[in-house]
Structures are given as C-alpha cells and as structure tokens.
Design an enzyme around this catalytic site. Structure first.
Site, PDB file in Angstrom:
ATOM      1  N   ASP A  23      -6.571   5.329  -2.150  1.00  0.00           N
ATOM      2  CA  ASP A  23      -6.627   3.870  -2.109  1.00  0.00           C
ATOM      3  C   ASP A  23      -7.766   3.394  -3.023  1.00  0.00           C
ATOM      4  O   ASP A  23      -7.831   3.807  -4.183  1.00  0.00           O
ATOM      5  CB  ASP A  23      -6.795   3.423  -0.650  1.00  0.00           C
ATOM      6  CG  ASP A  23      -6.660   1.928  -0.444  1.00  0.00           C
ATOM      7  OD1 ASP A  23      -5.532   1.446  -0.414  1.00  0.00           O
ATOM      8  OD2 ASP A  23      -7.689   1.249  -0.294  1.00  0.00           O
ATOM      9  N   TYR A  31     -12.351  -5.902  -2.948  1.00  0.00           N
ATOM     10  CA  TYR A  31     -11.325  -6.815  -3.452  1.00  0.00           C
ATOM     11  C   TYR A  31     -11.966  -7.939  -4.269  1.00  0.00           C
ATOM     12  O   TYR A  31     -11.490  -8.271  -5.360  1.00  0.00           O
ATOM     13  CB  TYR A  31     -10.527  -7.405  -2.288  1.00  0.00           C
ATOM     14  CG  TYR A  31      -9.706  -6.390  -1.536  1.00  0.00           C
ATOM     15  CD1 TYR A  31      -8.391  -6.126  -1.904  1.00  0.00           C
ATOM     16  CD2 TYR A  31     -10.238  -5.680  -0.472  1.00  0.00           C
ATOM     17  CE1 TYR A  31      -7.623  -5.186  -1.230  1.00  0.00           C
ATOM     18  CE2 TYR A  31      -9.490  -4.736   0.213  1.00  0.00           C
ATOM     19  CZ  TYR A  31      -8.179  -4.493  -0.174  1.00  0.00           C
ATOM     20  OH  TYR A  31      -7.442  -3.547   0.488  1.00  0.00           O
ATOM     21  N   HIS A  36       1.208   5.118   3.680  1.00  0.00           N
ATOM     22  CA  HIS A  36      -0.013   4.955   2.899  1.00  0.00           C
ATOM     23  C   HIS A  36      -1.104   5.953   3.276  1.00  0.00           C
ATOM     24  O   HIS A  36      -1.926   6.313   2.440  1.00  0.00           O
ATOM     25  CB  HIS A  36      -0.538   3.533   3.087  1.00  0.00           C
ATOM     26  CG  HIS A  36      -1.711   3.197   2.232  1.00  0.00           C
ATOM     27  ND1 HIS A  36      -1.641   3.140   0.843  1.00  0.00           N
ATOM     28  CD2 HIS A  36      -3.010   2.916   2.549  1.00  0.00           C
ATOM     29  CE1 HIS A  36      -2.822   2.820   0.357  1.00  0.00           C
ATOM     30  NE2 HIS A  36      -3.677   2.696   1.358  1.00  0.00           N
TER      31      HIS A  36
END
Length: 361
Positions: free
Chosen positions: A145, A276, A340
C-alpha cells in the site's frame, strides 16, 4: 493509496464491487498489548527483537528477526510493523535479517503533525536513518500500500541503499507530466475517488472509533465480502468505514486485529492520513525524476479481489507492460481470492513468492 490510475470512462466500475504500536516494549510501558504467538514456521522460531532507534529526524520503532542480508518491510494505511510477522518469520528462517518499522506517523514512531512533513523525501530519509542506525549498508525493500509507494520512491532516490524491490498491491508508475490527482479530477471523478476525502482537513474524525474503523477496513478491503459489496475506491456508497458484519475476518489473526485496534486508539489516524495530504507535494518535489524507471530487480504481488488493484489495472498487466517502468522486474504474482491485505490473507503464498525472489537475486 493514490496514484495515476489507467482509467477512462469505460473503466469506471458499473457493478457494486470493490475494496478498500506494536506490542508493549520492554521497559517503555506503552500500553499496547503484546503480540502473543509470533508465528513459527514449524522450525525453531528465531527470537524477535524490538527497539527504538534514532533516525535522522526522530525515533522509530523497529522489529527485527534473524541474521544475514537485510530485508526492510514498510507497511501502509492503517497498519503497523506487526502486519509483517508472517513474512519476517519466513525471511528470517531463510537466512535473512528481517527488519520492519512503524512508519512515520504510526505506532510508536516519530509522528509530526504537519502534512508537508510526509513527502517521499521525508519517508526516504526515515528509511535511510533506520538503516544507518542498524549499521545496514543495503537492503531489499518490501512495501504494501503506501509502504509500496514509498519503497518505490526510496528505490528511485537512493538506489545505492536499496538493491531490490518488492511492491505489494501497488504497481510502480513513473512520475509523469500531469499531477495524478488532477488526472482523476479531469476524468470527472473528483467527488468519487476515496483519496480526496481522506486528504481533507479533519478526515480523522471519521476514524474516531478506532475499534470500529479497523474492523471495517480489514473486512471490506479484503476478499471476505461478496464481490458486489467489497470496497470500491470509486464508489462512495461502498466506502471502507461501513460497519463490519464480523468482529474478525476468517483470514485474520485475532491477536493482530486487537494489536492494530489498540495501536490506533493510542496514536490516532492523523499521521496515516497525512500520507494522502502530502501526495501532491511529493509529485511537485519529484520533478527531477520525471519518467525515471526503477532498475533494481523487482517483484510485484497483488490480490485479484483487491478493489485498488482492479482500479489501477482493470486487466491483468503483462510482464512486458510492467517492465516498461521496471526493466528488471523478475515476475508479477496475481493471487486469486485475495483482497487488499495480501500479506495477511495469503501469507503462505506471499512467503513462497518472496523467498523465491530473494533466492533469485
């Protein structure tokens, strides 16, 4: 995560399918439960070493196991170094020095508040600082990730310190001309792409109940739900924080789930969400690396049921296509019925691919 997805209007999913510290350390009284039963491979389990080390800007929580050539593990959002416990045991048993850290902003590691302190250059500095503190000259770097993205950036920025790369769930894409997030907005997805919501100021309020948030994210991003109900990064109705119908997915170690919940009750989510917010700044700072490829030996592992992987490459990418950005990519491994949380949903298959790659290089 957030990258330049190879999307156009035909790739926007039409069906409802889709997504997305450590233990208390001796003498430090951190208030987090220990991880009982660190997995053994069937052979004698090598001891697990936990320390705090001084890196360039702050202290980082480091977990180590085994001796030999170094393999550095980098986790993503929302996770800690404990996510790698299965891989560390396998790597250590195979004759390597497995090293995992709580990344900047997570667990017990350095966690500045300002989002602009979470760019790829800051994270690469952390990784170099940890290697220096542990007297490690070079390492194979493994990331999942956001950890995969920053492992890729570190491999570009410091190829002298990272001799090989394993990316999990995120393929490498060279820095292009257009800001990836602007590209997504130009496709008309500005009100649908999940990363924009997580990058907003105050996003951590959505994660205030760490127990509910972690259980929801682990469940909906995995292959456990029906395909039509899984997390979809482009469908706000299939968001990651819907209440989970189970306390612990069948694939998950309850001790790992409990540890992760306790870690985020302690640290909060602001540090993880800063990744982010900082992403557009990293794009600006990486201008000198435009079109640069990763030349180290590499491996890409991904889950076929991962909503993020499905967005980034709706069809299985060919090795030829992947090698345009990574000329020395050894292989890609697509894992069926895996979402994921690849290293936790399919630890044996990930370990097999990882050990085979390490032996080959």
């Amino acid at each position: 995560m957030s990258f330049t997805p190879p999307l156009d209007d035909t790739h926007i999913p039409s069906s409802r399918r889709g997504v997305l510290t450590t233990a208390a350390m001796l003498g430090l009284g951190l208030g987090l439960s220990s991880m009982p039963g660190w997995p053994a491979s069937g052979r004698t389990s090598l001891p697990v070493r936990r320390t705090m080390v001084d890196a360039i800007e702050g202290k980082f929580h480091v977990v180590e196991q085994g001796e030999g050539p170094a393999v550095l593990f980098c986790h993503g959002f929302p996770d800690t170094a404990e996510t790698w416990r299965n891989q560390m045991q396998a790597v250590a048993d195979a004759g390597y020095r497995a090293v995992a850290i709580d990344m900047r902003g997570y667990g017990r590691s350095f966690a500045p508040e300002a989002p602009e302190l979470y760019t790829a250059f800051h994270i690469t500095g952390d990784l170099i600082g940890v290697l220096d503190a542990l007297s490690i000259d070079t390492a194979v770097i493994v990331g999942h990730d956001w950890g995969a993205y920053h492992a890729q950036m570190a491999s570009l920025i410091r190829p002298d310190r990272f001799r090989a790369l394993v990316s999990i769930s995120i393929p490498f894409a060279p820095r292009g001309q257009i800001d990836p997030w602007q590209y997504v907005r130009d496709l008309g997805l500005g009100d649908r792409y999940y990363a924009f919501e997580l990058a907003r100021a105050g996003a951590e309020r959505k994660f205030a109940n760490a127990e509910q948030a972690i259980r929801s994210i682990l469940y909906w991003l995995s292959a456990s739900p029906e395909p039509a109900l899984r997390w979809n990064p482009l469908d706000p109705d299939l968001h990651m924080l819907r209440p989970s119908p189970v306390a612990v997915p069948g694939w998950a170690d309850p001790a790992y789930v409990r540890h992760t919940i306790e870690a985020f009750w302690e640290s909060g989510f602001r540090g993880g969400l800063n990744y982010y917010t900082a992403f557009p700044k990293t794009f600006e700072l990486m201008a000198a690396y435009k079109d640069a490829v990763i030349r180290q030996p590499s491996l890409y592992i991904w889950g076929a049921a991962d909503g993020l992987s499905q967005m980034l490459h709706p069809e299985t990418p060919s090795l030829e296509a992947l090698r345009e950005a990574q000329p020395n990519l050894v292989n890609q491994v697509r894992l069926e019925n895996v979402g994921h949380w690849v290293q936790n949903e399919a630890p044996a298959r990930v370990n097999e691919a990882l050990i085979k790659f390490l032996a080959a290089i």
